[in-house]
Motif scaffolding. Structure first.
Motif, PDB file in Angstrom:
ATOM      1  N   ASN A 188      -6.937  -5.496  -4.348  1.00  0.00           N
ATOM      2  CA  ASN A 188      -5.861  -6.291  -4.962  1.00  0.00           C
ATOM      3  C   ASN A 188      -6.057  -7.793  -4.770  1.00  0.00           C
ATOM      4  O   ASN A 188      -5.221  -8.585  -5.188  1.00  0.00           O
ATOM      5  CB  ASN A 188      -4.498  -5.857  -4.415  1.00  0.00           C
ATOM      6  CG  ASN A 188      -4.311  -6.212  -2.952  1.00  0.00           C
ATOM      7  OD1 ASN A 188      -5.221  -6.695  -2.288  1.00  0.00           O
ATOM      8  ND2 ASN A 188      -3.122  -5.948  -2.448  1.00  0.00           N
TER       9      ASN A 188
ATOM     10  N   THR B 167       0.073  -0.768   4.639  1.00  0.00           N
ATOM     11  CA  THR B 167       0.365  -2.158   4.958  1.00  0.00           C
ATOM     12  C   THR B 167       1.719  -2.252   5.643  1.00  0.00           C
ATOM     13  O   THR B 167       2.733  -1.847   5.071  1.00  0.00           O
ATOM     14  CB  THR B 167       0.367  -3.015   3.680  1.00  0.00           C
ATOM     15  OG1 THR B 167      -0.890  -2.869   3.020  1.00  0.00           O
ATOM     16  CG2 THR B 167       0.607  -4.478   3.994  1.00  0.00           C
TER      17      THR B 167
ATOM     18  N   HIS C 166      -2.689 -14.195  -1.770  1.00  0.00           N
ATOM     19  CA  HIS C 166      -3.876 -13.456  -1.337  1.00  0.00           C
ATOM     20  C   HIS C 166      -4.688 -14.173  -0.264  1.00  0.00           C
ATOM     21  O   HIS C 166      -5.710 -13.658   0.176  1.00  0.00           O
ATOM     22  CB  HIS C 166      -4.798 -13.189  -2.536  1.00  0.00           C
ATOM     23  CG  HIS C 166      -4.174 -12.352  -3.602  1.00  0.00           C
ATOM     24  ND1 HIS C 166      -3.751 -11.065  -3.395  1.00  0.00           N
ATOM     25  CD2 HIS C 166      -3.895 -12.633  -4.897  1.00  0.00           C
ATOM     26  CE1 HIS C 166      -3.244 -10.572  -4.507  1.00  0.00           C
ATOM     27  NE2 HIS C 166      -3.316 -11.498  -5.436  1.00  0.00           N
ATOM     28  N   GLN C 167      -4.248 -15.355   0.178  1.00  0.00           N
ATOM     29  CA  GLN C 167      -5.052 -16.132   1.114  1.00  0.00           C
ATOM     30  C   GLN C 167      -5.371 -15.352   2.393  1.00  0.00           C
ATOM     31  O   GLN C 167      -4.710 -14.373   2.725  1.00  0.00           O
ATOM     32  CB  GLN C 167      -4.361 -17.445   1.459  1.00  0.00           C
ATOM     33  CG  GLN C 167      -3.118 -17.297   2.310  1.00  0.00           C
ATOM     34  CD  GLN C 167      -2.492 -18.643   2.597  1.00  0.00           C
ATOM     35  OE1 GLN C 167      -3.149 -19.515   3.161  1.00  0.00           O
ATOM     36  NE2 GLN C 167      -1.241 -18.825   2.205  1.00  0.00           N
TER      37      GLN C 167
ATOM     38  N   ARG D  41       2.828 -11.749   2.642  1.00  0.00           N
ATOM     39  CA  ARG D  41       2.101 -11.793   1.371  1.00  0.00           C
ATOM     40  C   ARG D  41       2.990 -12.256   0.217  1.00  0.00           C
ATOM     41  O   ARG D  41       2.515 -12.856  -0.734  1.00  0.00           O
ATOM     42  CB  ARG D  41       1.494 -10.431   1.044  1.00  0.00           C
ATOM     43  CG  ARG D  41       0.275 -10.086   1.878  1.00  0.00           C
ATOM     44  CD  ARG D  41      -0.922 -10.872   1.418  1.00  0.00           C
ATOM     45  NE  ARG D  41      -2.101 -10.503   2.187  1.00  0.00           N
ATOM     46  CZ  ARG D  41      -3.084 -11.337   2.439  1.00  0.00           C
ATOM     47  NH1 ARG D  41      -3.034 -12.578   2.004  1.00  0.00           N
ATOM     48  NH2 ARG D  41      -4.129 -10.946   3.121  1.00  0.00           N
TER      49      ARG D  41
ATOM     50  N   CYS E 143      -8.191 -10.420   4.516  1.00  0.00           N
ATOM     51  CA  CYS E 143      -7.771 -10.300   5.911  1.00  0.00           C
ATOM     52  C   CYS E 143      -8.995 -10.390   6.818  1.00  0.00           C
ATOM     53  O   CYS E 143     -10.091  -9.994   6.438  1.00  0.00           O
ATOM     54  CB  CYS E 143      -7.085  -8.952   6.167  1.00  0.00           C
ATOM     55  SG  CYS E 143      -5.572  -8.698   5.253  1.00  0.00           S
TER      56      CYS E 143
ATOM     57  N   ARG F 137       3.661  -7.375   4.279  1.00  0.00           N
ATOM     58  CA  ARG F 137       4.159  -7.469   2.895  1.00  0.00           C
ATOM     59  C   ARG F 137       5.056  -8.692   2.733  1.00  0.00           C
ATOM     60  O   ARG F 137       4.993  -9.387   1.721  1.00  0.00           O
ATOM     61  CB  ARG F 137       4.919  -6.199   2.516  1.00  0.00           C
ATOM     62  CG  ARG F 137       4.026  -5.032   2.272  1.00  0.00           C
ATOM     63  CD  ARG F 137       4.806  -3.898   1.596  1.00  0.00           C
ATOM     64  NE  ARG F 137       4.097  -2.674   1.848  1.00  0.00           N
ATOM     65  CZ  ARG F 137       4.594  -1.620   2.478  1.00  0.00           C
ATOM     66  NH1 ARG F 137       5.845  -1.611   2.888  1.00  0.00           N
ATOM     67  NH2 ARG F 137       3.862  -0.561   2.674  1.00  0.00           N
TER      68      ARG F 137
ATOM     69  N   THR G 119     -12.051  -8.350   1.795  1.00  0.00           N
ATOM     70  CA  THR G 119     -11.283  -8.585   0.580  1.00  0.00           C
ATOM     71  C   THR G 119     -10.955  -7.231  -0.028  1.00  0.00           C
ATOM     72  O   THR G 119     -11.853  -6.445  -0.337  1.00  0.00           O
ATOM     73  CB  THR G 119     -12.075  -9.440  -0.428  1.00  0.00           C
ATOM     74  OG1 THR G 119     -12.413 -10.677   0.185  1.00  0.00           O
ATOM     75  CG2 THR G 119     -11.240  -9.706  -1.682  1.00  0.00           C
ATOM     76  N   TYR G 120      -9.664  -6.959  -0.165  1.00  0.00           N
ATOM     77  CA  TYR G 120      -9.208  -5.684  -0.708  1.00  0.00           C
ATOM     78  C   TYR G 120      -9.189  -5.730  -2.235  1.00  0.00           C
ATOM     79  O   TYR G 120      -9.256  -6.810  -2.834  1.00  0.00           O
ATOM     80  CB  TYR G 120      -7.828  -5.338  -0.133  1.00  0.00           C
ATOM     81  CG  TYR G 120      -7.897  -5.048   1.346  1.00  0.00           C
ATOM     82  CD1 TYR G 120      -8.295  -3.795   1.805  1.00  0.00           C
ATOM     83  CD2 TYR G 120      -7.584  -6.010   2.291  1.00  0.00           C
ATOM     84  CE1 TYR G 120      -8.386  -3.517   3.159  1.00  0.00           C
ATOM     85  CE2 TYR G 120      -7.668  -5.744   3.648  1.00  0.00           C
ATOM     86  CZ  TYR G 120      -8.068  -4.490   4.071  1.00  0.00           C
ATOM     87  OH  TYR G 120      -8.155  -4.219   5.413  1.00  0.00           O
TER      88      TYR G 120
ATOM     89  N   ASP H 250      -6.225  -9.376  -1.753  1.00  0.00           N
ATOM     90  CA  ASP H 250      -5.812  -9.812  -0.417  1.00  0.00           C
ATOM     91  C   ASP H 250      -7.036  -9.947   0.478  1.00  0.00           C
ATOM     92  O   ASP H 250      -7.942  -9.105   0.445  1.00  0.00           O
ATOM     93  CB  ASP H 250      -4.859  -8.803   0.222  1.00  0.00           C
ATOM     94  CG  ASP H 250      -3.476  -8.795  -0.406  1.00  0.00           C
ATOM     95  OD1 ASP H 250      -3.192  -9.667  -1.250  1.00  0.00           O
ATOM     96  OD2 ASP H 250      -2.685  -7.910  -0.038  1.00  0.00           O
TER      97      ASP H 250
END
Length: 170
Positions: A93, A3, A16-17, A11, A97, A8, A90-91, A95
């Motif tokens: 964690n 990342t 997490h949007q 974020r 993207c 970062r 969606t990762y 997040d």
């Protein structure tokens, strides 16, 4: 995928949007017509080389940087193959993207293919008739990069009826 620091920082306040991020993909050919691929550490799958643009970075510069960072191969972007929005991801964690991908056909100009970062497990050249298992999107990128056609993009679904007029969609 590592990342970038600027993401970062975003974020830290955005949570997490969904973030819309500019990305590039590289279909790199050598003088023998082989395609450069990397086996990703995060998925274990072979894929086209790619990454995220840094703020202010031109897409062609991003593709040159990403190819070198991941594979130690120097390349020259020759043309834009396609422009597309990828589905949101969606990762683990939480997040979320969505990447806008600009894919380039590139020609290798130097260097020796090897793992050059911590994002890849392997890097290798493949003949088109001996590709490893790839996602359909990567196969499509390679196929389009081999054609001498205009840049591909999804047709517009919104139409402006007239200057100053209204927008309409499907």
């Amino acid at each position: 995928m590592t990342t970038p620091e600027f993401i970062r920082a975003i974020r830290a306040t955005a949570g997490h949007q969904l973030l819309l991020l500019p990305g590039v993909s590289a279909i790199v050919f050598d003088d023998q017509g082989r395609v450069l691929l990397g086996r990703r550490r995060d998925t274990g799958r072979w894929a086209a080389i790619g990454g995220i643009a840094e703020p202010g970075e031109q897409p062609a510069d991003t593709v040159v940087r990403e190819v070198y960072e991941e594979t130690a191969v120097h390349c020259l972007p020759e043309r834009v193959v396609l422009v597309r929005m990828l589905p949101p991801v969606t990762y683990a964690n939480g997040d979320i993207c969505q990447y806008q991908d600009i894919a380039f056909r590139c020609r290798a100009t130097g260097g020796r293919a090897r793992v050059n970062d911590n994002e890849s497990l392997e890097v290798a050249w493949f003949a088109r008739d001996a590709l490893p298992p790839l996602a359909p999107g990567d196969l499509d990128l390679i196929d389009r990069a081999c054609r001498d056609e205009p840049t591909w993009f999804e047709a517009a679904t919104v139409v402006v009826d007239r200057p100053g007029g209204s927008l309409s969609g499907p």
